[in-house]
Write an enzyme that holds these catalytic residues in place. Sequence first.
Site, PDB file in Angstrom:
ATOM      1  N   GLU A  53     -16.475   4.585   2.517  1.00  0.00           N
ATOM      2  CA  GLU A  53     -14.802   4.839   2.098  1.00  0.00           C
ATOM      3  C   GLU A  53     -14.830   5.387   0.851  1.00  0.00           C
ATOM      4  OE1 GLU A  53     -12.588   1.296   2.272  1.00  0.00           O
ATOM      5  OE2 GLU A  53     -13.448   0.479   3.918  1.00  0.00           O
TER       6      GLU A  53
ATOM      7  N   HIS B  39     -14.527  -0.978   6.033  1.00  0.00           N
ATOM      8  CA  HIS B  39     -13.549  -1.602   6.911  1.00  0.00           C
ATOM      9  C   HIS B  39     -13.871  -1.710   8.123  1.00  0.00           C
ATOM     10  CE1 HIS B  39      -9.235  -1.611   8.702  1.00  0.00           C
ATOM     11  NE2 HIS B  39      -9.028  -2.078   7.510  1.00  0.00           N
TER      12      HIS B  39
ATOM     13  N   HIS C 230      -7.408   4.770   1.339  1.00  0.00           N
ATOM     14  CA  HIS C 230      -6.677   4.386  -0.102  1.00  0.00           C
ATOM     15  C   HIS C 230      -6.628   5.140  -0.935  1.00  0.00           C
ATOM     16  CE1 HIS C 230      -5.859   0.357   1.387  1.00  0.00           C
ATOM     17  NE2 HIS C 230      -7.067   0.430   2.150  1.00  0.00           N
TER      18      HIS C 230
ATOM     19  N   LYS D 180      -0.271   4.438   4.273  1.00  0.00           N
ATOM     20  CA  LYS D 180      -0.492   3.961   2.873  1.00  0.00           C
ATOM     21  C   LYS D 180       0.475   4.878   1.903  1.00  0.00           C
ATOM     22  CE  LYS D 180      -4.570   1.799   4.415  1.00  0.00           C
ATOM     23  NZ  LYS D 180      -4.185   0.644   4.934  1.00  0.00           N
TER      24      LYS D 180
ATOM     25  N   ASN E 278       0.767  -1.257  -0.005  1.00  0.00           N
ATOM     26  CA  ASN E 278      -0.080   0.033  -0.065  1.00  0.00           C
ATOM     27  C   ASN E 278       0.889   1.211  -0.182  1.00  0.00           C
ATOM     28  OD1 ASN E 278      -2.360  -1.548   0.186  1.00  0.00           O
ATOM     29  ND2 ASN E 278      -2.606  -1.191   2.236  1.00  0.00           N
TER      30      ASN E 278
ATOM     31  N   ASP F  90     -13.982   7.843   4.782  1.00  0.00           N
ATOM     32  CA  ASP F  90     -12.566   7.344   4.851  1.00  0.00           C
ATOM     33  C   ASP F  90     -11.945   7.307   3.760  1.00  0.00           C
ATOM     34  OD1 ASP F  90     -10.252   5.747   5.371  1.00  0.00           O
ATOM     35  OD2 ASP F  90     -11.327   4.084   6.498  1.00  0.00           O
TER      36      ASP F  90
ATOM     37  N   SER G 112     -10.546  -0.634  -1.258  1.00  0.00           N
ATOM     38  CA  SER G 112      -9.402  -1.289  -1.720  1.00  0.00           C
ATOM     39  C   SER G 112      -9.540  -2.901  -2.076  1.00  0.00           C
ATOM     40  CB  SER G 112      -8.233  -1.109  -0.925  1.00  0.00           C
ATOM     41  OG  SER G 112      -8.121  -2.005   0.268  1.00  0.00           O
TER      42      SER G 112
HETATM   43  C1  LIG Z   1     -10.250   1.736   4.637  1.00  0.00           C
HETATM   44  C2  LIG Z   1      -9.386   1.555   5.728  1.00  0.00           C
HETATM   45  N1  LIG Z   1      -9.412   2.346   6.616  1.00  0.00           N
HETATM   46  C3  LIG Z   1      -8.510   2.256   7.750  1.00  0.00           C
HETATM   47  C4  LIG Z   1      -7.534   1.261   7.660  1.00  0.00           C
HETATM   48  C5  LIG Z   1      -6.502   1.275   8.747  1.00  0.00           C
HETATM   49  O1  LIG Z   1      -5.455   2.134   8.507  1.00  0.00           O
HETATM   50  P1  LIG Z   1      -4.145   1.727   9.393  1.00  0.00           P
HETATM   51  O2  LIG Z   1      -3.396   0.841   8.721  1.00  0.00           O
HETATM   52  O3  LIG Z   1      -3.575   3.144   9.511  1.00  0.00           O
HETATM   53  O4  LIG Z   1      -4.475   1.387  10.589  1.00  0.00           O
HETATM   54  C6  LIG Z   1      -7.134   0.580   6.604  1.00  0.00           C
HETATM   55  C7  LIG Z   1      -6.056  -0.474   6.259  1.00  0.00           C
HETATM   56  O5  LIG Z   1      -5.328  -0.599   7.040  1.00  0.00           O
HETATM   57  C8  LIG Z   1      -8.088   0.559   5.604  1.00  0.00           C
HETATM   58  O6  LIG Z   1      -8.118  -0.182   4.430  1.00  0.00           O
END
Ligand SMILES: Cc1ncc(COP(=O)(O)O)c(C=O)c1O
Length: 396
Positions: A164, A122, A196, A225, A45, A193, A168
């Site tokens: 989101e 997510h 991605h 990411k 990522n 969110d 992803s």
């Molecule tokens: C849509 C989404 N939100 C939040 C997260 C969490 O982010 P982090 O890896 O910084 O905890 C992820 C992936 O890990 C994600 O794909």
Amino acid sequence: VFHVKHSRPGSLSFLTERLDDLERQGLRRRPPAAAPTDVLSFCSNDYLGLAARPASSAPSGSGASRLIAGERDEHRRLERAFAAYVGAEDALAFTSGYAANVGVISALAAPGDVIISDALNHASLIDGARLSRARVVVVPHLDLAALAGALREARPARTWVVLESYYSMDADGPDLVQVRELCDDAGAALVVDEAHALGVMGPGGRGRCAEAGVSADVLVGTLGKAFGGQGAFAAGPAVLREWLWNRARSFVFSTGLAPVSAASATRALEHVVEHPELPRRVLTLADRLRAGLIRNGAATIHCPPAASCPGDAPLLLGFGHVVPLVVGDPRRAVRLAALLSDRGVAVQPVRPPTVPSGTARLRLTVTARHSEANVDSAAAAFGDALSALRREEGRN
Ligand SMILES: Cc1ncc(COP(=O)(O)O)c(C=O)c1O
């Protein structure tokens, strides 16, 4: 030497049976070996290729929760820079995207409220909604009619639409203009969110909200990411930051983001702002990969059911820098990934429960570290691996 005097051997032995169960279903996960350096990785990522840059020289730790340790320049600089980048008034930094989503949603929504949540959200968004104890209404993925219906039914409760901007695992995303209009008509708040999308999609990588000209009430972005670091932020009006500072439990009761991570991500953002060609390059490369995969046997939803596109062909989904190929059976996805690895291409097989049952897939991510030749080799290796899989399955 430390001697264990009190133990209860066997109390966790049931876990062995549960792991065996996962094994039988092709769902057991083990830490993958780090990809050898001569392998072309399509698993990361780190979309802009910034993760390998040296960290800044800021201190390694915050020492305590920020409520206790006090303000630090590294945090405020990060928050102001990312807020300005996404066009928000202010932002609050969290230690991860997971912590941000759990903290934001559980701090905002309350019992009696309604959270309307996309079916493919997510885990961190789902967990935040659960912790809030609001009523959660799950709507089918990207279904605007269902969203409109859920908004009507939610009245007169305070309502939060949570989604989101770029999913992803499916490489798709909502029509944010229409979602915003539906929220406005219903008086609902919109939480997006952008984990991605940020850094890659939209003008200068400012995300899909910026691309659509839409302002989310809360925009969450991660630093782990495209920005190649660790941590996250929630951006919105100043009052949001103030509320989260007081009430987001994953912020209040947790050591503050490491200053080194905050300073490194701020530097990464400066780099992205100075190099708007970087995100554009990633998207162009991804389009090239998609075209190459189709030439090498991937199906698309537009693919006619003909000999050129047999039913067992992995199905290419979506748009943008994530390139999912749905295989179906988890064992077949794992086998195809292994055949690709034998051909020098590392890809991630994604299995339930991360994706719905029967939709195991390979997930390829394109990054700014790839060249056109890399992408072409991956597409050719895919064609080769797919032929090998069909031979093994006796389908040739
Ligand atoms: C849509 C989404 N939100 C939040 C997260 C969490 O982010 P982090 O890896 O910084 O905890 C992820 C992936 O890990 C994600 O794909």
